[in-house]
Design an enzyme around this catalytic site. Structure first.
Site, PDB file in Angstrom:
ATOM      1  N   ASP A  30      68.823  98.488 108.290  1.00  0.00           N
ATOM      2  CA  ASP A  30      69.144  98.358 109.115  1.00  0.00           C
ATOM      3  C   ASP A  30      70.528  99.597 109.457  1.00  0.00           C
ATOM      4  O   ASP A  30      71.950  99.607 108.919  1.00  0.00           O
ATOM      5  CB  ASP A  30      69.986  97.031 109.709  1.00  0.00           C
ATOM      6  CG  ASP A  30      69.920  96.791 111.291  1.00  0.00           C
ATOM      7  OD1 ASP A  30      69.639  95.566 111.402  1.00  0.00           O
ATOM      8  OD2 ASP A  30      70.171  97.316 112.279  1.00  0.00           O
ATOM      9  N   ASN A  96      64.446  87.769 115.403  1.00  0.00           N
ATOM     10  CA  ASN A  96      64.609  87.025 116.870  1.00  0.00           C
ATOM     11  C   ASN A  96      63.549  87.646 117.782  1.00  0.00           C
ATOM     12  O   ASN A  96      62.649  88.254 117.245  1.00  0.00           O
ATOM     13  CB  ASN A  96      65.540  88.560 116.728  1.00  0.00           C
ATOM     14  CG  ASN A  96      67.090  88.293 115.968  1.00  0.00           C
ATOM     15  OD1 ASN A  96      66.924  87.193 116.022  1.00  0.00           O
ATOM     16  ND2 ASN A  96      67.351  89.336 116.072  1.00  0.00           N
ATOM     17  N   GLY A 102      67.371  87.521 121.288  1.00  0.00           N
ATOM     18  CA  GLY A 102      67.912  88.575 121.188  1.00  0.00           C
ATOM     19  C   GLY A 102      67.174  89.540 120.587  1.00  0.00           C
ATOM     20  O   GLY A 102      67.762  90.908 120.333  1.00  0.00           O
ATOM     21  N   GLN A 103      66.098  89.877 121.078  1.00  0.00           N
ATOM     22  CA  GLN A 103      65.495  90.970 119.984  1.00  0.00           C
ATOM     23  C   GLN A 103      65.837  92.067 120.940  1.00  0.00           C
ATOM     24  O   GLN A 103      65.209  92.113 122.243  1.00  0.00           O
ATOM     25  CB  GLN A 103      64.149  90.293 119.877  1.00  0.00           C
ATOM     26  CG  GLN A 103      62.606  91.104 119.422  1.00  0.00           C
ATOM     27  CD  GLN A 103      61.432  90.795 119.011  1.00  0.00           C
ATOM     28  OE1 GLN A 103      60.949  89.449 119.531  1.00  0.00           O
ATOM     29  NE2 GLN A 103      60.765  91.933 118.566  1.00  0.00           N
ATOM     30  N   HIS A 109      59.429  92.229 113.176  1.00  0.00           N
ATOM     31  CA  HIS A 109      60.614  92.275 111.980  1.00  0.00           C
ATOM     32  C   HIS A 109      61.582  91.098 111.153  1.00  0.00           C
ATOM     33  O   HIS A 109      62.094  90.281 112.116  1.00  0.00           O
ATOM     34  CB  HIS A 109      61.594  93.681 112.372  1.00  0.00           C
ATOM     35  CG  HIS A 109      62.469  93.602 113.650  1.00  0.00           C
ATOM     36  ND1 HIS A 109      62.224  93.957 114.719  1.00  0.00           N
ATOM     37  CD2 HIS A 109      63.710  93.283 113.716  1.00  0.00           C
ATOM     38  CE1 HIS A 109      63.697  93.121 115.873  1.00  0.00           C
ATOM     39  NE2 HIS A 109      64.197  92.543 114.917  1.00  0.00           N
ATOM     40  N   LEU A 110      61.878  90.841 109.970  1.00  0.00           N
ATOM     41  CA  LEU A 110      62.795  90.049 109.570  1.00  0.00           C
ATOM     42  C   LEU A 110      63.826  90.503 109.076  1.00  0.00           C
ATOM     43  O   LEU A 110      63.715  91.480 108.554  1.00  0.00           O
ATOM     44  CB  LEU A 110      61.890  89.768 108.129  1.00  0.00           C
ATOM     45  CG  LEU A 110      62.434  88.341 107.605  1.00  0.00           C
ATOM     46  CD1 LEU A 110      62.716  87.054 108.505  1.00  0.00           C
ATOM     47  CD2 LEU A 110      61.906  87.628 106.432  1.00  0.00           C
ATOM     48  N   HIS A 111      64.921  89.686 110.223  1.00  0.00           N
ATOM     49  CA  HIS A 111      66.402  90.417 109.234  1.00  0.00           C
ATOM     50  C   HIS A 111      66.652  89.608 107.770  1.00  0.00           C
ATOM     51  O   HIS A 111      66.623  88.270 107.109  1.00  0.00           O
ATOM     52  CB  HIS A 111      67.376  90.456 110.297  1.00  0.00           C
ATOM     53  CG  HIS A 111      67.594  90.339 111.644  1.00  0.00           C
ATOM     54  ND1 HIS A 111      68.243  91.754 111.705  1.00  0.00           N
ATOM     55  CD2 HIS A 111      66.519  90.479 112.677  1.00  0.00           C
ATOM     56  CE1 HIS A 111      67.551  92.307 113.145  1.00  0.00           C
ATOM     57  NE2 HIS A 111      66.958  91.748 113.482  1.00  0.00           N
TER      58      HIS A 111
HETATM   59  P1  5GP Z   1      66.120  92.631 116.632  1.00  0.00           P
HETATM   60  O1  5GP Z   1      67.887  92.856 118.015  1.00  0.00           O
HETATM   61  O2  5GP Z   1      65.290  93.750 117.993  1.00  0.00           O
HETATM   62  O3  5GP Z   1      65.912  91.638 116.082  1.00  0.00           O
HETATM   63  O4  5GP Z   1      66.946  93.613 115.568  1.00  0.00           O
HETATM   64  C1  5GP Z   1      66.432  95.006 115.765  1.00  0.00           C
HETATM   65  C2  5GP Z   1      67.640  95.365 114.642  1.00  0.00           C
HETATM   66  O5  5GP Z   1      67.073  96.784 114.719  1.00  0.00           O
HETATM   67  C3  5GP Z   1      68.751  95.963 114.778  1.00  0.00           C
HETATM   68  O6  5GP Z   1      69.716  95.206 114.234  1.00  0.00           O
HETATM   69  C4  5GP Z   1      68.802  97.804 115.244  1.00  0.00           C
HETATM   70  O7  5GP Z   1      70.602  97.695 114.469  1.00  0.00           O
HETATM   71  C5  5GP Z   1      68.054  98.113 113.958  1.00  0.00           C
HETATM   72  N1  5GP Z   1      67.253  99.414 114.279  1.00  0.00           N
HETATM   73  C6  5GP Z   1      67.334  99.668 115.822  1.00  0.00           C
HETATM   74  N2  5GP Z   1      67.294 101.357 115.527  1.00  0.00           N
HETATM   75  C7  5GP Z   1      66.878 101.696 114.147  1.00  0.00           C
HETATM   76  C8  5GP Z   1      66.301 102.804 113.308  1.00  0.00           C
HETATM   77  O8  5GP Z   1      66.291 103.227 114.294  1.00  0.00           O
HETATM   78  N3  5GP Z   1      66.095 102.227 112.535  1.00  0.00           N
HETATM   79  C9  5GP Z   1      67.016 101.359 111.572  1.00  0.00           C
HETATM   80  N4  5GP Z   1      67.061 101.345 109.909  1.00  0.00           N
HETATM   81  N5  5GP Z   1      66.986 100.143 112.081  1.00  0.00           N
HETATM   82  C10 5GP Z   1      67.458 100.318 113.560  1.00  0.00           C
END
Ligand code: 5GP
Ligand code: ZN
Length: 123
Positions: A30, A96, A102-103, A109-111
């Site tokens: 991330d 998310n 919070g998406q 995607h899976l954190h």
């Molecule tokens: P969400 O809030 O949609 O579940 O999480 C999206 C995640 O993607 C966030 O933790 C953010 O830091 C990460 N992210 C967003 N843009 C990029 C990117 O260009 N590269 C990487 N490696 N992570 C990203």
């Protein structure tokens, strides 16, 4: 999808710190980590959210979850299966979904979040 940042990462149009890749999935660190270990497991095929998944995505979702354990081990925040909380290690897995979930990026995607536990004592 032409304007999707994770489609672009999967297609190598945007660089990422990739830790795993096969025909179905890519995993990368991330860009704004919430913990010492924080990576994302992303299907190469565009699916917007978990709520857009159905039975046809069951194998893909299963593969994502099982890969989380393997990559958490490789990234140094693994947990010894069967130890039932004895010892250390472990990680969070999080999808998310939608605005209230919070998406921010609308590509499934899976954190996977681990390392020393900054959230310890919180819930
Ligand atoms: P969400 O809030 O949609 O579940 O999480 C999206 C995640 O993607 C966030 O933790 C953010 O830091 C990460 N992210 C967003 N843009 C990029 C990117 O260009 N590269 C990487 N490696 N992570 C990203
Ligand atoms: Zn996409």
């Amino acid at each position: 999808m032409t304007d999707c940042i994770f489609c672009k990462i999967a297609a190598k149009q945007i660089p990422s710190r990739t830790i795993f890749e096969d025909d179905d999935l890519i995993a990368f660190h991330d860009i704004n980590p919430a913990a010492p270990v924080h990576f994302l497991i992303v299907p190469k095929q565009h699916v917007s959210t978990l709520a857009d998944c159905d039975e046809r995505h069951a194998a893909l979702l299963s593969k994502m979850l099982l890969l989380a354990t393997r990559l958490a081990n490789e990234q140094g925040c693994g947990y010894i299966a069967g130890s039932d909380g004895d010892g250390s290690g472990g990680f969070k897995t999080q999808f998310n979904t939608g605005p209230d979930g919070g998406q921010e990026v609308y590509h499934l995607h899976l954190h996977v979040i681990g390392g020393p536990r900054p959230w310890r004592g919180q819930r």
